[in-house]
Design a protein around this motif. Structure first.
Motif, PDB file in Angstrom:
ATOM      1  N   ASP A  97       0.838  -1.205   0.000  1.00  0.00           N
ATOM      2  CA  ASP A  97       0.000   0.000   0.000  1.00  0.00           C
ATOM      3  C   ASP A  97       0.871   1.252   0.000  1.00  0.00           C
ATOM      4  N   LYS A  98       1.862   1.267   0.877  1.00  0.00           N
ATOM      5  CA  LYS A  98       2.738   2.432   0.976  1.00  0.00           C
ATOM      6  C   LYS A  98       3.581   2.600  -0.294  1.00  0.00           C
ATOM      7  N   GLU A 141       1.467   4.171  -2.802  1.00  0.00           N
ATOM      8  CA  GLU A 141       1.220   5.572  -2.433  1.00  0.00           C
ATOM      9  C   GLU A 141       2.369   6.469  -2.868  1.00  0.00           C
ATOM     10  N   GLN A 191       9.325   6.525  -0.434  1.00  0.00           N
ATOM     11  CA  GLN A 191       9.053   7.787   0.261  1.00  0.00           C
ATOM     12  C   GLN A 191      10.240   8.734   0.175  1.00  0.00           C
TER      13      GLN A 191
END
Length: 540
Positions: A60-61, A64, A344
């Motif tokens: 999921d991350k 994202e 990220q």
């Protein structure tokens, strides 16, 4: 650098064009329409003894934060090999591949290299992917077989170091036999403990160059210095070590710290990476999250059963009994952790021919990769071609062969950051550095870690530029084989490199106490392009 100095360095700025007889021909152009995919080849889940998250949470991350390619590389352990960890992880991955067709999900392993540090082992999807990883860790893992951390020069080192090469050749044999479709190996966090000596890194590369393709140019754990429990000693990458009895004695104390978040091996111009590239052999860099425990996340490690035979807490014995860690539990308060989520902060950009597992591995092997921190730039294409040639040219990782005296053009196309990064700011690229090194052939001393013919050729100011940035430079009358590689940064922290201002006047530097905010010191690095000189080349 002034115009006269550029000419003296064989580097001519701007749109200067020299006559050339080059025309479109085989060996001059790589594909122009590459699929640039964001990858993270080093991620851990509950199937590692020291990690916390379910695969689904990490996927999921990853989605994202724009990740296209991810690899779950669990640590070698008895629980992983013998208590269902590898097989259960594979079942989860197989289900995730069906549920998320837009995401390429690899199964891999973090291998404890005999006598050395860790490595990513990445296998192509197929019916034997879990079997090969399990068999490999049982046969060849340094931790499971007791081949860890010998003292340099000891009898143990003499016995254990060759086992790494044997293991790599074993993997190559499995591919040749058709048991797996493909496999690649990358050394992880090479100078964190100082136990990956230069001669070992060269030995791994030379054991099977098509298998051992490079190393992490920057480690994970980039949030270590800003984590919930950071202190004055905390360093990006968790590079908080010092020389030990197991370390290679030639490494300086500064090798145990990152520079601008990048490993000393990578970040020192004229250092170990350049000394390997100067041999004319490919050895590429990547970057990744190495996610175990995300900084300031509020989920805690889940609880193992209690009672008969179970230890208290998240012990290795409990992991090896269960084959995994329990599902994490929401705690409501920030927990310990040094990592970012996949994509990220750290990204490896892979230029594949198509969005396909084997094409991604082929692109990685070919060196069509560049890396960045903090989403510093949106895109990068680097090419070389003979001046006057109208095709796109050869891309990162490739070799352009030309006749002596040819003028060679370097084309850099950068897409500046166009939106806020996950930290909420729009990054700005302050400069691009062109690094040039001569290819001088094999080294006499395989523990050599300097390349005296490599230096920063030019720093190009890009501050204030947006959109597409196109930079061209010409290397005139080339008569010696060389390579070119790029780096760039936000310009916030730099200083003279370890080998002096003549080599690197404004390079990345280690951070001091309280200076480890990774978002305040971001860099990109590109893998090199080689220019070879062939007396009988038709390209002049």
């Amino acid at each position: 650098m002034g115009a006269a100095a550029l000419v003296a360095a064989g580097l001519v700025a701007g749109s200067t064009v020299h006559s050339s007889r080059a025309t479109a021909a085989d060996g001059l152009d790589d594909p122009q329409d590459l699929a640039w995919l964001v990858g993270d080849h080093h991620v851990h889940t509950v199937y590692s003894h020291d990690a916390k998250y379910l695969q689904s949470h990490l996927l999921d991350k990853a989605q994202e934060f724009g990740v296209d390619v991810i690899a779950f590389t669990e640590h070698s352990n008895w629980g992983h090999a013998n208590m269902g960890g590898a097989l259960n992880s594979q079942r989860d991955i197989a289900a995730a591949r069906l549920a998320r067709p837009g995401l390429l999900i690899f199964q891999g392993l973090e291998w404890y290299i005999p006598a050395a540090e860790h490595a990513t082992v990445l296998v192509a999807p197929g019916p034997n992917e879990a079997r090969i990883l399990r068999q490999f860790e049982l046969l060849w893992d340094g931790k499971l077989n007791g081949w860890e951390k010998p003292a340099p020069g000891s009898n143990q080192a003499a016995e254990w170091e060759p086992k790494a090469g044997e293991a790599i050749k074993w993997l190559a044999g499995q591919k040749k036999a058709g048991f797996i479709d493909d496999v690649v190996v990358l050394a992880n966090h090479p100078s964190r403990l100082g136990i990956d000596s230069p001669h070992e890194m060269r030995a791994w590369r030379d054991a099977a160059p098509e298998i051992v393709i490079g190393m992490e140019g920057a480690p994970g754990a980039q949030a270590s210095a800003v984590s919930a429990f950071a202190n004055a000693a905390s360093q990006r990458g968790e590079y908080e070590n010092a020389p030990s009895e197991f370390s290679f004695k030639g490494f300086p104390a500064e090798a145990y710290k990152t520079r601008g978040g990048f490993d000393w091996v990578t970040s020192v111009v004229g250092g170990l990476w350049d000394s390997m590239l100067a041999e004319g052999k490919p050895f590429w860099i990547t970057s990744n999250s190495d996610n175990h425990l995300t900084a300031k996340d509020t989920m805690r490690i889940g609880d193992y059963p209690t009672g008969d035979g179970w230890d208290n807490g998240a012990s290795l014995n409990n992991f090896n009994r269960a084959g995994r860690r329990p599902d994490p539990v929401e705690a409501g308060t920030p927990q310990n952790g040094s990592d970012f989520w996949p994509g990220q902060f750290s990204r490896t950009h892979i230029g594949a021919d198509s969005r396909d597992y084997l094409e991604v591995m082929a692109a990685m092997r070919a060196g069509r990769m560049w890396v960045d921190h903090g989403h510093l730039i949106d895109g990068l294409d680097v090419r070389v071609r003979p001046v006057g040639h109208s095709g796109p040219g050869m891309a990162m990782g490739s070799t352009l062969s030309v006749a002596p005296g040819t003028d060679v053009e370097l084309i850099i196309i950068i897409k500046a950051a166009s939106k806020a990064n996950p930290n909420g700011t729009v990054p700005h690229l302050a400069h691009v550095d062109i690094i040039k090194g001569l290819v001088t052939g094999p080294v006499a001393d395989r523990d050599n870690f300097t390349a005296p013919n490599t230096k920063v050729a030019e720093r190009i100011d890009t501050s204030g530029r947006t959109g597409e940035i196109v930079l061209k430079r010409t290397f005139a009358n080339v008569i010696e084989p060389f390579y070119l590689r790029l780096r760039g940064s936000d310009g916030k922290r730099s200083g003279v490199g370890p080998l002096g201002a003549d080599v690197d006047p404004q390079g990345p530097i280690p951070h001091g106490a309280g200076e480890g905010d990774p978002w305040a010191d971001t860099w990109f690095y590109a893998n090199p392009i080689f220019i070879d000189i062939k007396e009988n080349s038709p390209i002049t």
